[in-house]
Motif scaffolding. Structure first.
Motif, PDB file in Angstrom:
ATOM      1  N   VAL A 182      36.647  -8.566 -30.914  1.00  0.00           N
ATOM      2  CA  VAL A 182      35.384  -7.913 -31.265  1.00  0.00           C
ATOM      3  C   VAL A 182      35.549  -7.140 -32.565  1.00  0.00           C
ATOM      4  CG1 VAL A 182      34.605  -7.693 -28.878  1.00  0.00           C
ATOM      5  CG2 VAL A 182      35.970  -5.870 -29.886  1.00  0.00           C
ATOM      6  N   ARG A 183      34.396  -6.909 -33.238  1.00  0.00           N
ATOM      7  CA  ARG A 183      34.353  -6.061 -34.423  1.00  0.00           C
ATOM      8  C   ARG A 183      33.427  -4.891 -34.118  1.00  0.00           C
ATOM      9  NH1 ARG A 183      34.424  -9.630 -38.997  1.00  0.00           N
ATOM     10  NH2 ARG A 183      32.286 -10.246 -38.441  1.00  0.00           N
ATOM     11  N   LEU A 184      33.902  -3.687 -34.375  1.00  0.00           N
ATOM     12  CA  LEU A 184      33.202  -2.483 -33.949  1.00  0.00           C
ATOM     13  C   LEU A 184      32.922  -1.556 -35.124  1.00  0.00           C
ATOM     14  CD1 LEU A 184      35.593  -1.918 -30.991  1.00  0.00           C
ATOM     15  CD2 LEU A 184      33.144  -2.116 -30.611  1.00  0.00           C
ATOM     16  N   THR A 185      31.768  -0.890 -35.069  1.00  0.00           N
ATOM     17  CA  THR A 185      31.510   0.211 -35.994  1.00  0.00           C
ATOM     18  C   THR A 185      32.330   1.422 -35.553  1.00  0.00           C
ATOM     19  OG1 THR A 185      29.690   1.103 -34.689  1.00  0.00           O
ATOM     20  CG2 THR A 185      29.135  -0.605 -36.311  1.00  0.00           C
ATOM     21  N   GLY A 186      32.336   2.451 -36.381  1.00  0.00           N
ATOM     22  CA  GLY A 186      33.034   3.668 -35.993  1.00  0.00           C
ATOM     23  C   GLY A 186      32.469   4.249 -34.713  1.00  0.00           C
ATOM     24  N   GLU A 236      38.758  -8.117 -17.762  1.00  0.00           N
ATOM     25  CA  GLU A 236      38.987  -8.785 -16.475  1.00  0.00           C
ATOM     26  C   GLU A 236      38.456 -10.204 -16.482  1.00  0.00           C
ATOM     27  OE1 GLU A 236      38.058  -8.040 -11.708  1.00  0.00           O
ATOM     28  OE2 GLU A 236      37.756  -6.432 -13.171  1.00  0.00           O
ATOM     29  N   SER A 237      37.287 -10.408 -17.059  1.00  0.00           N
ATOM     30  CA  SER A 237      36.677 -11.730 -17.133  1.00  0.00           C
ATOM     31  C   SER A 237      35.605 -11.704 -18.207  1.00  0.00           C
ATOM     32  CB  SER A 237      36.063 -12.135 -15.789  1.00  0.00           C
ATOM     33  OG  SER A 237      34.948 -11.309 -15.491  1.00  0.00           O
ATOM     34  N   LEU A 238      35.073 -12.864 -18.581  1.00  0.00           N
ATOM     35  CA  LEU A 238      34.008 -12.901 -19.577  1.00  0.00           C
ATOM     36  C   LEU A 238      32.728 -12.277 -19.027  1.00  0.00           C
ATOM     37  CD1 LEU A 238      34.489 -16.378 -21.298  1.00  0.00           C
ATOM     38  CD2 LEU A 238      35.427 -14.142 -21.911  1.00  0.00           C
ATOM     39  N   ASP A 239      32.495 -12.426 -17.712  1.00  0.00           N
ATOM     40  CA  ASP A 239      31.322 -11.784 -17.098  1.00  0.00           C
ATOM     41  C   ASP A 239      31.412 -10.272 -17.224  1.00  0.00           C
ATOM     42  OD1 ASP A 239      29.944 -14.037 -16.381  1.00  0.00           O
ATOM     43  OD2 ASP A 239      30.770 -14.124 -14.350  1.00  0.00           O
ATOM     44  N   VAL A 240      32.583  -9.729 -16.908  1.00  0.00           N
ATOM     45  CA  VAL A 240      32.771  -8.282 -17.004  1.00  0.00           C
ATOM     46  C   VAL A 240      32.660  -7.827 -18.458  1.00  0.00           C
ATOM     47  CG1 VAL A 240      34.434  -6.407 -16.687  1.00  0.00           C
ATOM     48  CG2 VAL A 240      34.160  -8.131 -14.901  1.00  0.00           C
ATOM     49  N   ALA A 241      33.242  -8.594 -19.385  1.00  0.00           N
ATOM     50  CA  ALA A 241      33.170  -8.241 -20.798  1.00  0.00           C
ATOM     51  C   ALA A 241      31.726  -8.230 -21.293  1.00  0.00           C
ATOM     52  CB  ALA A 241      33.995  -9.227 -21.629  1.00  0.00           C
ATOM     53  N   PHE A 242      30.923  -9.176 -20.842  1.00  0.00           N
ATOM     54  CA  PHE A 242      29.525  -9.218 -21.260  1.00  0.00           C
ATOM     55  C   PHE A 242      28.803  -7.942 -20.825  1.00  0.00           C
ATOM     56  CE2 PHE A 242      25.082 -10.187 -20.215  1.00  0.00           C
ATOM     57  CZ  PHE A 242      24.625 -10.625 -21.455  1.00  0.00           C
ATOM     58  N   GLY A 243      29.005  -7.534 -19.573  1.00  0.00           N
ATOM     59  CA  GLY A 243      28.359  -6.325 -19.085  1.00  0.00           C
ATOM     60  C   GLY A 243      28.828  -5.075 -19.808  1.00  0.00           C
ATOM     61  N   GLN A 244      30.109  -5.032 -20.148  1.00  0.00           N
ATOM     62  CA  GLN A 244      30.649  -3.854 -20.828  1.00  0.00           C
ATOM     63  C   GLN A 244      30.188  -3.779 -22.287  1.00  0.00           C
ATOM     64  OE1 GLN A 244      34.828  -4.539 -20.209  1.00  0.00           O
ATOM     65  NE2 GLN A 244      34.884  -3.366 -18.291  1.00  0.00           N
ATOM     66  N   LEU A 245      30.303  -4.895 -23.009  1.00  0.00           N
ATOM     67  CA  LEU A 245      30.076  -4.870 -24.451  1.00  0.00           C
ATOM     68  C   LEU A 245      28.603  -4.798 -24.825  1.00  0.00           C
ATOM     69  CD1 LEU A 245      32.805  -7.441 -25.527  1.00  0.00           C
ATOM     70  CD2 LEU A 245      32.891  -4.946 -25.688  1.00  0.00           C
ATOM     71  N   THR A 246      27.721  -5.367 -24.009  1.00  0.00           N
ATOM     72  CA  THR A 246      26.301  -5.285 -24.350  1.00  0.00           C
ATOM     73  C   THR A 246      25.809  -3.850 -24.290  1.00  0.00           C
ATOM     74  OG1 THR A 246      25.789  -5.876 -22.047  1.00  0.00           O
ATOM     75  CG2 THR A 246      25.700  -7.651 -23.681  1.00  0.00           C
ATOM     76  N   GLY A 247      26.529  -3.002 -23.589  1.00  0.00           N
ATOM     77  CA  GLY A 247      26.150  -1.597 -23.561  1.00  0.00           C
ATOM     78  C   GLY A 247      26.369  -0.894 -24.896  1.00  0.00           C
ATOM     79  N   LEU A 248      27.116  -1.515 -25.789  1.00  0.00           N
ATOM     80  CA  LEU A 248      27.348  -0.923 -27.108  1.00  0.00           C
ATOM     81  C   LEU A 248      26.313  -1.359 -28.141  1.00  0.00           C
ATOM     82  CD1 LEU A 248      31.246  -1.253 -27.329  1.00  0.00           C
ATOM     83  CD2 LEU A 248      29.893   0.745 -26.676  1.00  0.00           C
ATOM     84  N   GLY A 249      25.423  -2.262 -27.741  1.00  0.00           N
ATOM     85  CA  GLY A 249      24.341  -2.671 -28.638  1.00  0.00           C
ATOM     86  C   GLY A 249      24.859  -3.259 -29.938  1.00  0.00           C
ATOM     87  N   ALA A 250      24.253  -2.840 -31.059  1.00  0.00           N
ATOM     88  CA  ALA A 250      24.596  -3.384 -32.375  1.00  0.00           C
ATOM     89  C   ALA A 250      25.883  -2.804 -32.933  1.00  0.00           C
ATOM     90  CB  ALA A 250      23.444  -3.121 -33.351  1.00  0.00           C
ATOM     91  N   ASP A 251      26.542  -1.925 -32.191  1.00  0.00           N
ATOM     92  CA  ASP A 251      27.804  -1.355 -32.662  1.00  0.00           C
ATOM     93  C   ASP A 251      28.997  -2.254 -32.361  1.00  0.00           C
ATOM     94  OD1 ASP A 251      26.973   1.132 -33.850  1.00  0.00           O
ATOM     95  OD2 ASP A 251      26.461   1.802 -31.822  1.00  0.00           O
ATOM     96  N   VAL A 252      28.752  -3.409 -31.729  1.00  0.00           N
ATOM     97  CA  VAL A 252      29.833  -4.342 -31.452  1.00  0.00           C
ATOM     98  C   VAL A 252      29.371  -5.754 -31.795  1.00  0.00           C
ATOM     99  CG1 VAL A 252      29.159  -4.654 -29.029  1.00  0.00           C
ATOM    100  CG2 VAL A 252      31.498  -5.156 -29.732  1.00  0.00           C
ATOM    101  N   GLU A 253      30.266  -6.537 -32.331  1.00  0.00           N
ATOM    102  CA  GLU A 253      30.028  -7.959 -32.580  1.00  0.00           C
ATOM    103  C   GLU A 253      31.160  -8.734 -31.932  1.00  0.00           C
ATOM    104  OE1 GLU A 253      29.797 -11.284 -36.184  1.00  0.00           O
ATOM    105  OE2 GLU A 253      30.195  -9.170 -36.652  1.00  0.00           O
ATOM    106  N   VAL A 254      30.814  -9.666 -31.046  1.00  0.00           N
ATOM    107  CA  VAL A 254      31.818 -10.507 -30.403  1.00  0.00           C
ATOM    108  C   VAL A 254      32.168 -11.651 -31.354  1.00  0.00           C
ATOM    109  CG1 VAL A 254      32.315 -12.027 -28.473  1.00  0.00           C
ATOM    110  CG2 VAL A 254      31.035  -9.921 -28.080  1.00  0.00           C
ATOM    111  N   LEU A 255      33.435 -11.779 -31.662  1.00  0.00           N
ATOM    112  CA  LEU A 255      33.898 -12.848 -32.549  1.00  0.00           C
ATOM    113  C   LEU A 255      34.446 -14.043 -31.768  1.00  0.00           C
ATOM    114  CD1 LEU A 255      35.726 -10.686 -35.249  1.00  0.00           C
ATOM    115  CD2 LEU A 255      33.346 -11.479 -35.251  1.00  0.00           C
ATOM    116  N   ALA A 256      35.102 -13.784 -30.667  1.00  0.00           N
ATOM    117  CA  ALA A 256      35.689 -14.852 -29.860  1.00  0.00           C
ATOM    118  C   ALA A 256      35.913 -14.322 -28.440  1.00  0.00           C
ATOM    119  CB  ALA A 256      37.011 -15.323 -30.470  1.00  0.00           C
ATOM    120  N   PRO A 257      35.871 -15.221 -27.448  1.00  0.00           N
ATOM    121  CA  PRO A 257      35.670 -16.668 -27.545  1.00  0.00           C
ATOM    122  C   PRO A 257      34.207 -17.029 -27.813  1.00  0.00           C
ATOM    123  CG  PRO A 257      35.856 -16.030 -25.255  1.00  0.00           C
ATOM    124  CD  PRO A 257      36.114 -14.786 -26.061  1.00  0.00           C
ATOM    125  N   GLU A 258      33.982 -18.247 -28.230  1.00  0.00           N
ATOM    126  CA  GLU A 258      32.651 -18.678 -28.616  1.00  0.00           C
ATOM    127  C   GLU A 258      31.667 -18.623 -27.442  1.00  0.00           C
ATOM    128  OE1 GLU A 258      29.374 -19.729 -30.561  1.00  0.00           O
ATOM    129  OE2 GLU A 258      31.286 -19.137 -31.452  1.00  0.00           O
TER     130      GLU A 258
END
Length: 344
Positions: free
Chosen positions: A255-259, A297-319
């Motif tokens: 992932v790529r993250l803002t400050g 833990e899994s891609l499902d868990v990662a989706f739930g965690q990272l979407t909470g950061l909104g535009a402050d995170v960009e998922v680069l991989a996996p596709e």
């Protein structure tokens, strides 16, 4: 059932003289009429319970009389060590034994010490489950607890979670259950594989109790297993908790993250993975963003965690995860680009 209730009533009257029929009925979970009948039964059995009227009335024992019912049974004494965890006692099926143990203990204390014990109970309480999570009691937890108390080898069926979107698969294991651990509202059973040397890390296993789907005595295990006297459950858990938490993180996302996203990451992701991810973070780019590999833990868990950061995170991989977040973002944009409809 009635015999146990009569013992509880005698202990209550001895430890708290002056309880009314209504108060005893609440404590025992019966009607006042049943309390009156039980008082007569105790009198017929030679326990001098008497009822007094007036402002200082209620049920009393004859002056100088002490019951001989205050000897603690082994299970009652053992549960005293868990008396600060009422929910844990209930989950393990030991709340009745703990209640009886506390009554027996209270009945043997001097009034001044009894008041001190009651005062501490009113002032301190341990709430083990985590915030914002409804605690669930594993169905087989009482059976696991009995196996732990009795040092009985068990055969258990365990629903092992699949990777990413794969469904769980059930495996069968033999286990010598050494102890149960309550961590943030989740029960775990710690044990060793029969026949393995205890000085090998591979001999020790940890399973989530709520994923145990079946439990039975191990075939041919008629006698109790011989417990390793050097095993210390608390020390073992401390030594292996970090490794166990890390073992749950079986997938890595880039992932790529803002400050701001970087500062918020510990609040949404697993602590065991965040520390490792921060160590791998790149230097900030021209826009101030950092790239890192985050164990999840899994891609499902990662989706739930990272979407909470909104535009402050960009998922680069996996596709696959990047595509899922992209579709989620498009759905949100379509929702908010449309004119709100009046639902009144």
């Amino acid at each position: 059932m009635r015999a146990a209730r009569l013992i509880r009533m005698a202990l209550l009257v001895q430890s708290s003289p002056g309880l009314t029929a209504a108060a005893l009925a609440r404590e025992l979970g019966v009607s006042e009429r049943t309390v009156i009948r039980d008082a007569r039964a105790l009198q017929e059995a030679g326990v001098p319970v008497r009822s007094e009227r007036g402002r200082t009335g209620g049920y009393h024992l004859a002056p100088g009389y002490r019951t001989r019912l205050t000897t603690l049974r082994p299970t009652e004494a053992e549960t005293l060590y868990l008396s600060g965890l009422p929910t844990a006692l209930r989950d393990l099926g030991l709340s009745d034994a703990a209640d009886m143990a506390r009554l027996k203990l209270a009945a043997t204390l001097l009034p001044s010490l009894r008041a001190a014990a009651e005062s501490s109970a009113r002032r301190f309480h341990l709430d083990a489950p985590a915030w914002f999570r409804e605690p669930s009691v594993p169905e087989l937890l009482p059976e696991l607890a009995r196996a732990v108390w009795g040092d009985r080898t068990v055969e258990l069926a365990y629903a092992r979670p699949g990777r990413d979107d794969a469904p769980p698969r059930t495996v069968t294991r033999l286990l010598e259950p050494y102890g149960l651990v309550l961590k943030a509202g989740v029960w775990y059973v710690v044990g060793r594989v029969p026949g393995e040397r205890t000085d090998r890390d591979t001999a020790w296993r940890t399973y989530r109790a709520d994923r145990v789907t079946a439990l039975s005595p191990a075939p041919g295990a008629g006698d109790a297993f011989v417990r390793d006297p050097s095993f210390d459950l608390a020390a073992h858990w401390r030594a292996h908790a970090a490794g166990f938490a890390r073992a749950l993180l079986r997938t890595t996302v880039t992932v790529r993250l803002t400050g701001r996203g970087l500062r918020a990451l510990p609040a949404v992701a697993d602590p065991a993975g965040v520390g490792e991810a921060l160590a791998s973070a790149t230097a900030p780019d021209a826009t101030g963003r950092v790239t890192l590999d985050l164990p999840v833990e899994s891609l499902d868990v990662a989706f739930g965690q990272l979407t909470g950061l909104g535009a402050d995170v960009e998922v680069l991989a996996p596709e696959a995860l990047r595509a899922r977040v992209r579709e989620h973002a498009r759905a949100l944009a379509a929702l908010y680009d449309a004119e709100p409809q009046d639902q009144r």
